[in-house]
Motif scaffolding. Sequence first.
Motif, PDB file in Angstrom:
ATOM      1  N   SER A  79      -8.601 -13.360  -2.713  1.00 25.08           N
ATOM      2  CA  SER A  79      -8.297 -12.276  -3.644  1.00 25.08           C
ATOM      3  C   SER A  79      -7.022 -11.543  -3.222  1.00 25.08           C
ATOM      4  CB  SER A  79      -9.453 -11.284  -3.674  1.00 25.08           C
ATOM      5  OG  SER A  79      -9.004 -10.037  -4.178  1.00 25.08           O
ATOM      6  N   ALA A  80      -6.281 -11.062  -4.225  1.00 21.69           N
ATOM      7  CA  ALA A  80      -5.069 -10.303  -3.923  1.00 21.69           C
ATOM      8  C   ALA A  80      -5.386  -9.000  -3.187  1.00 21.69           C
ATOM      9  CB  ALA A  80      -4.297 -10.007  -5.199  1.00 21.69           C
ATOM     10  N   TRP A  81      -6.641  -8.586  -3.274  1.00 19.25           N
ATOM     11  CA  TRP A  81      -7.009  -7.339  -2.570  1.00 19.25           C
ATOM     12  C   TRP A  81      -6.938  -7.499  -1.057  1.00 19.25           C
ATOM     13  CZ3 TRP A  81      -6.572  -3.160  -5.140  1.00 19.25           C
ATOM     14  CH2 TRP A  81      -6.800  -3.164  -6.526  1.00 19.25           C
ATOM     15  N   TRP A  82      -7.043  -8.735  -0.581  1.00 22.49           N
ATOM     16  CA  TRP A  82      -6.847  -8.943   0.867  1.00 22.49           C
ATOM     17  C   TRP A  82      -5.460  -8.469   1.279  1.00 22.49           C
ATOM     18  CZ3 TRP A  82     -10.393  -9.737   4.380  1.00 22.49           C
ATOM     19  CH2 TRP A  82     -11.632 -10.265   3.979  1.00 22.49           C
ATOM     20  N   GLY A  83      -4.549  -8.516   0.324  1.00 20.96           N
ATOM     21  CA  GLY A  83      -3.201  -8.038   0.591  1.00 20.96           C
ATOM     22  C   GLY A  83      -3.168  -6.590   1.040  1.00 20.96           C
ATOM     23  N   MET A  84      -4.100  -5.786   0.494  1.00 18.50           N
ATOM     24  CA  MET A  84      -4.131  -4.378   0.905  1.00 18.50           C
ATOM     25  C   MET A  84      -4.420  -4.262   2.403  1.00 18.50           C
ATOM     26  SD  MET A  84      -3.367  -2.700  -1.770  1.00 18.50           S
ATOM     27  CE  MET A  84      -3.601  -1.077  -1.100  1.00 18.50           C
ATOM     28  N   LEU A  85      -5.170  -5.263   2.906  1.00 15.07           N
ATOM     29  CA  LEU A  85      -5.514  -5.257   4.322  1.00 15.07           C
ATOM     30  C   LEU A  85      -4.405  -5.915   5.154  1.00 15.07           C
ATOM     31  CD1 LEU A  85      -8.210  -4.101   5.301  1.00 15.07           C
ATOM     32  CD2 LEU A  85      -8.976  -6.453   5.680  1.00 15.07           C
TER      33      LEU A  85
END
Lengths: 326, 237
Positions: A79-85
Amino acid sequence: MKRISWPTIVVIALLVLFPLVVQSDYYRHIFILSLMWVVIGSAWNLLAGYTGQVSFGHAIFFGTGAYTAGLGVTKLGISAWWGMLLGGPVALLVGLIIGWICFRLRGPYFALATIAIGEIFRLVAIDWRSMTDGMDGILIIQSFRSKLPYYYLALALAIACVFAVYLVLRSKWGYYFVAIREDQDVAETIGISSFRYKSLSLMISSYFTGMAGAFYMNYMAFIDPHVVFSLHDISIMAILVAIIGGVGTLWGPAVGAFIMVWLQEIFRSAFFGLLPQWVSEAHVLVFGLLVIFVIRYLANGIVGDWSKITGDWFKKKQLSYSSSGN
Amino acid sequence: MNFFETQHLTKRFGGLIAVNDLSFGVEEGEIFGLIGPNGSGKTTVFNLITGSYPITSGTIQFKNHRLNGLATWKICKLGVGRTFQVVKPLRRMTVLDNVIASAFNHTGSLHEARDKALQALEFCDLIEKKDYPAKGLTIGDRKRLEITRALATEPALLLLDETMAGLTPQEQTEGVELIRKIRDAGITIIIVEHIMHVIMSICDRILCINYGQEIASGLPAEVANNQDVIEAYLGKD
């Protein structure tokens, strides 16, 4: 530690309530972008405004964060939300390496090196097609239709970034950063490793800028090298945000972000369609004039010269009052 | 072994030899004067000690550390403080913040650094001006700030580079008192100074150099009456 002041609480409360009151997606969008620019502007300000290392290359970290999120989707299938991490740490690592090379240079030479490296990143992102899909960019599917989750995420990032800068400034690091800005030779003779502390400043700065980039990928759902590694739309915009608001002030970049994003939007839409379309081409010109005005009359930005702004007005009122009294 | 010692210290700038085979030792608790005409290499010696310039050859020993090749900030951490001849206040910081920044040398806590800074300001009699912006100080107070800032790093050896130049006679007298007070607090001092009555009155021993070379050393009275020293300063008939 000092208690957080009233105006701060009021501003945060208003920002929390804003999207609940204002239902328009358009205004929510403008606010989301403004909050994202609060993050980038504050991050740039820590490195340039407080540590004195002027970067013309913050698009490097923004683009790195955005591409970390985007490539996670296209290459790893996560998921692109891993990018936030991951976006922050990856940008930090890039910052560390760039600092290791460029902090041997001082002043304008450091600034020039950051421009060059920024362009290298943009060109690599364009030409390394097997990795980045070049100018086709990366398109993902947005997780939410509503703007609300993005709004609150951007608000949380902005608060976290400003608060982090606030904490840093009240620590040994903050004193060391400002000492390096004021005189690097003196800093060394009072026991400060200027290389180490400049690197620390750059690491914090690139971390937050990378987070902003990852957020941008998630929110806009499309990036290409010209957008996220842009010299004038990202790197120079970061500088303008800080200069307009006030370089070396805690709240300057926050104020500057809202002004610059609104100005950009007003011109992009040719004053909401009221003026002919060619006006939208003039926004760069107006930014230029604004910077000239601020540097000439408010060298410390709107926040830095706030007392001057209000003081001058107050004086003028008094003068007119006394002259009419006579 | 001396508390502080240089051996065959040499610095070349291209064809110019700024410091030439200079060996001297300083004992703990001493005020050691370094004198010489303009351009004789005094400030260069300081810049070599603090690692601002790389050494061409020779060694510098402080306590049981070799300072050769160490970074300036490491040399400060080992306990060598310095002031600059051309004062360098951190301009856009207050006097107190200037001193706090250097008081962080041996602590990570702001609270502790602040206490140390206030003590140093008190010691140097600059406490009343702690909230002034550093760029607003008079030259006398700027020189005092240089010393305060160096003291706040808690040095064992303090290098003072012409801290009296440009001061009024009254300020010079106060400066001499301050330097004695620093020595009485247990800090060894190497001082570069042009004002002769200052150097003669406070130094335990003096080294006079010219063209980067030793021309005389010893007690103040001996050096003052040395024929070579008089010639170096006044020229030959």
